[in-house]
Design an enzyme around this catalytic site. Structure first.
Site, PDB file in Angstrom:
ATOM      1  N   TYR A 122     100.508  47.437   9.012  1.00  0.00           N
ATOM      2  CA  TYR A 122      99.085  47.392   8.665  1.00  0.00           C
ATOM      3  C   TYR A 122      98.915  47.207   7.150  1.00  0.00           C
ATOM      4  CZ  TYR A 122      94.418  49.049   7.561  1.00  0.00           C
ATOM      5  OH  TYR A 122      93.159  49.160   7.044  1.00  0.00           O
ATOM      6  N   ASP A 154      86.242  35.427  17.311  1.00  0.00           N
ATOM      7  CA  ASP A 154      87.396  35.949  16.582  1.00  0.00           C
ATOM      8  C   ASP A 154      87.571  35.097  15.317  1.00  0.00           C
ATOM      9  OD1 ASP A 154      90.199  37.537  17.663  1.00  0.00           O
ATOM     10  OD2 ASP A 154      90.384  36.179  15.955  1.00  0.00           O
ATOM     11  N   ASP A 204      82.074  39.081  15.106  1.00  0.00           N
ATOM     12  CA  ASP A 204      82.971  40.154  15.561  1.00  0.00           C
ATOM     13  C   ASP A 204      83.495  39.790  16.948  1.00  0.00           C
ATOM     14  OD1 ASP A 204      82.992  43.491  14.663  1.00  0.00           O
ATOM     15  OD2 ASP A 204      83.905  42.871  16.560  1.00  0.00           O
ATOM     16  N   THR A 230      87.451  46.041  19.064  1.00  0.00           N
ATOM     17  CA  THR A 230      87.318  47.456  18.687  1.00  0.00           C
ATOM     18  C   THR A 230      85.894  47.791  18.232  1.00  0.00           C
ATOM     19  OG1 THR A 230      88.076  46.978  16.450  1.00  0.00           O
ATOM     20  CG2 THR A 230      89.736  47.728  18.009  1.00  0.00           C
ATOM     21  N   GLY A 231      85.099  46.793  17.938  1.00  0.00           N
ATOM     22  CA  GLY A 231      83.727  47.029  17.486  1.00  0.00           C
ATOM     23  C   GLY A 231      82.766  47.222  18.654  1.00  0.00           C
ATOM     24  N   SER A 260      93.391  48.387  12.520  1.00  0.00           N
ATOM     25  CA  SER A 260      93.649  49.241  11.354  1.00  0.00           C
ATOM     26  C   SER A 260      94.324  50.574  11.655  1.00  0.00           C
ATOM     27  CB  SER A 260      92.325  49.504  10.635  1.00  0.00           C
ATOM     28  OG  SER A 260      91.451  50.202  11.498  1.00  0.00           O
ATOM     29  N   ALA A 280      86.959  42.207   9.444  1.00  0.00           N
ATOM     30  CA  ALA A 280      87.537  42.123  10.788  1.00  0.00           C
ATOM     31  C   ALA A 280      89.051  42.320  10.721  1.00  0.00           C
ATOM     32  CB  ALA A 280      87.219  40.769  11.406  1.00  0.00           C
TER      33      ALA A 280
HETATM   34  N1  UFG Z   1      95.238  64.950  10.631  1.00  0.00           N
HETATM   35  C1  UFG Z   1      95.550  66.105  11.342  1.00  0.00           C
HETATM   36  N2  UFG Z   1      95.262  66.127  12.673  1.00  0.00           N
HETATM   37  C2  UFG Z   1      94.657  65.078  13.324  1.00  0.00           C
HETATM   38  C3  UFG Z   1      94.343  63.904  12.589  1.00  0.00           C
HETATM   39  C4  UFG Z   1      94.661  63.872  11.236  1.00  0.00           C
HETATM   40  O1  UFG Z   1      96.075  67.071  10.795  1.00  0.00           O
HETATM   41  O2  UFG Z   1      94.424  65.175  14.543  1.00  0.00           O
HETATM   42  C5  UFG Z   1      95.538  64.896   9.193  1.00  0.00           C
HETATM   43  C6  UFG Z   1      96.521  63.784   8.842  1.00  0.00           C
HETATM   44  O3  UFG Z   1      97.844  64.237   8.917  1.00  0.00           O
HETATM   45  C7  UFG Z   1      96.075  63.457   7.406  1.00  0.00           C
HETATM   46  C8  UFG Z   1      94.577  63.751   7.401  1.00  0.00           C
HETATM   47  O4  UFG Z   1      94.350  64.593   8.524  1.00  0.00           O
HETATM   48  O5  UFG Z   1      96.693  64.312   6.513  1.00  0.00           O
HETATM   49  C9  UFG Z   1      93.725  62.508   7.523  1.00  0.00           C
HETATM   50  O6  UFG Z   1      94.180  61.735   8.623  1.00  0.00           O
HETATM   51  P1  UFG Z   1      93.401  60.461   9.165  1.00  0.00           P
HETATM   52  O7  UFG Z   1      94.159  59.981  10.361  1.00  0.00           O
HETATM   53  O8  UFG Z   1      91.961  60.789   9.329  1.00  0.00           O
HETATM   54  O9  UFG Z   1      93.491  59.427   7.981  1.00  0.00           O
HETATM   55  P2  UFG Z   1      94.785  58.832   7.205  1.00  0.00           P
HETATM   56  O10 UFG Z   1      94.787  59.461   5.841  1.00  0.00           O
HETATM   57  O11 UFG Z   1      96.011  58.961   7.984  1.00  0.00           O
HETATM   58  O12 UFG Z   1      94.455  57.268   7.202  1.00  0.00           O
HETATM   59  C10 UFG Z   1      93.424  56.694   6.445  1.00  0.00           C
HETATM   60  C11 UFG Z   1      92.859  55.482   7.177  1.00  0.00           C
HETATM   61  C12 UFG Z   1      93.881  54.388   7.277  1.00  0.00           C
HETATM   62  C13 UFG Z   1      94.405  54.070   5.921  1.00  0.00           C
HETATM   63  C14 UFG Z   1      94.935  55.306   5.270  1.00  0.00           C
HETATM   64  C15 UFG Z   1      95.387  55.009   3.895  1.00  0.00           C
HETATM   65  O13 UFG Z   1      92.422  55.857   8.457  1.00  0.00           O
HETATM   66  O14 UFG Z   1      93.292  53.234   7.831  1.00  0.00           O
HETATM   67  O15 UFG Z   1      93.925  56.309   5.210  1.00  0.00           O
HETATM   68  O16 UFG Z   1      95.938  56.094   3.315  1.00  0.00           O
HETATM   69  F1  UFG Z   1      95.381  53.156   5.989  1.00  0.00           F
END
Ligand code: UFG
Length: 324
Positions: A141, A51, A31, A35-36, A77, A74
């Site tokens: 991504y 890396d 790693d 970020t880890g 994201s 790794a």
């Molecule tokens: N949300 C809020 N408020 C916040 C954060 C999130 O309302 O402060 C909502 C988002 O709009 C979404 C849900 O909560 O509807 C989940 O959001 P996350 O950011 O937790 O997760 P995402 O679904 O956006 O993303 C996740 C992974 C990504 C991946 C993606 C694939 O974190 O790495 O799913 O769909 F690419």
């Protein structure tokens, strides 16, 4: 098996290495700690601070530890950041994977489990989403992960690389001694729990006018320990090339997550209303039928409250996350 886990100091990687250790594998973690967290890796585990783009160090690690298979997590994201900084994402995630594969081919390591993402699908035509759905990433991504899957397919054909890609939906939850600690945190569940604990700002609801039962987005939350178990199953199954979609099989709205968090923590979660976040599809729910059929995987976490309870326990144990 002797397994190198790249990104083993990250949230999902640290879960994967715990499951592999419990199943009797020998684990080495590589790693770059950008970020880890070093403390996410138990002190007794061999750790290489490098890396994946550093092919000669990776080759050395593969040799020194007589590695038989690699689990490659790794990566960087963050979907939103990737849109603003595509170069970082292609450099880290694509060049990093190509360099790792160079090292593996040079050292005769022919087995890889790859950490992919639901972000390869973009806006789905239908839900639940399975492996046959078209891949139309909406972000660099998602592009970076999709491109590596293509590379793996070609390397499988040309060089006999055995590879499995796991496309995760929303990883959540924690182990008692390892959980989510992103800086900055953008994911819903840790933000909700931090707000319940009084350690974070109120949660902003990103939109309440989606075509869903309560107007907030639906996501498929899957316990990180269940995701981690899928890696162990994938390692055990010979795979000339397989892709599996991994979710819990059901979705929850943002409001349902907030309500469940209030039940689990016994505390109110302060909320403010916000605009839609750019790029958020209304509903993302996975079908994991294929990995169930072929590898016998099924989530063990009983549901959303189980997931939240494990993340809450981790927050109690480590209120400020990892010390480093
Ligand atoms: N949300 C809020 N408020 C916040 C954060 C999130 O309302 O402060 C909502 C988002 O709009 C979404 C849900 O909560 O509807 C989940 O959001 P996350 O950011 O937790 O997760 P995402 O679904 O956006 O993303 C996740 C992974 C990504 C991946 C993606 C694939 O974190 O790495 O799913 O769909 F690419």
């Amino acid at each position: 098996m002797r397994v190198l886990v790249t990104g083993g100091a990250g949230y999902i990687g640290s879960a994967v290495l715990r499951v592999l250790l419990a199943e009797g594998h020998e684990v080495v973690v590589l790693d770059n700690l950008v970020t880890g967290h070093r403390r996410a890796v138990p002190a007794a585990i061999a750790f290489v601070h490098a890396d994946t783009r550093d092919t000669s160090t990776v080759r050395q690690a593969l040799r020194d530890h007589r590695v038989e298979a690699v689990v490659h997590l790794a990566a960087i994201s963050q979907v939103g950041t990737s849109v603003r900084h595509p170069r970082d994402y292609f450099d880290n995630n694509v060049r990093g994977s190509l360099a790792l594969l160079d090292a593996m081919l040079a050292e005769g390591v022919g087995r890889l489990v790859f950490s992919s993402t639901a972000a390869v699908y973009g806006d789905p035509d239908t839900c639940p989403i399975d492996e046959t759905a078209p891949t139309r990433p909406k972000s660099p991504y998602g592009d970076s992960k999709r491109f590596v899957e293509t590379v793996l397919a070609r390397y499988g054909e040309a060089y006999g690389l055995q590879h499995t890609s796991l496309r995760y939906f929303n990883a959540a939850g924690a182990f008692p001694d390892a959980g989510e600690d992103h800086r900055p945190e953008t994911h819903l569940i840790p933000l909700v729990l931090a707000a319940a604990a009084g350690k974070g700002p109120p949660v902003t609801l990103f939109g309440e006018d989606y075509p869903t039962p309560d107007g907030t987005c639906v996501r498929d939350y899957v316990h990180v320990a269940d995701l981690a178990r899928a890696h162990a199953l994938a390692l055990a199954a010979p795979a000339p090339g397989a892709i599996y979609t991994l979710g819990s099989g059901g979705g929850h709205t943002v409001r349902e997550v907030l309500e469940a968090a209030e039940r689990v923590t016994g505390r109110p979660v302060p909320v403010v209303r916000g605009a839609r976040r750019e790029g958020d599809p209304a509903t993302l729910v996975a079908s994991s039928a294929r990995i169930g059929r072929e590898l016998g995987w099924a989530p063990r976490a009983a549901g959303l409250e189980d997931i939240l309870a494990s993340a809450w326990a981790w927050l109690q144990a480590a209120p400020d996350g990892y010390p480093d």
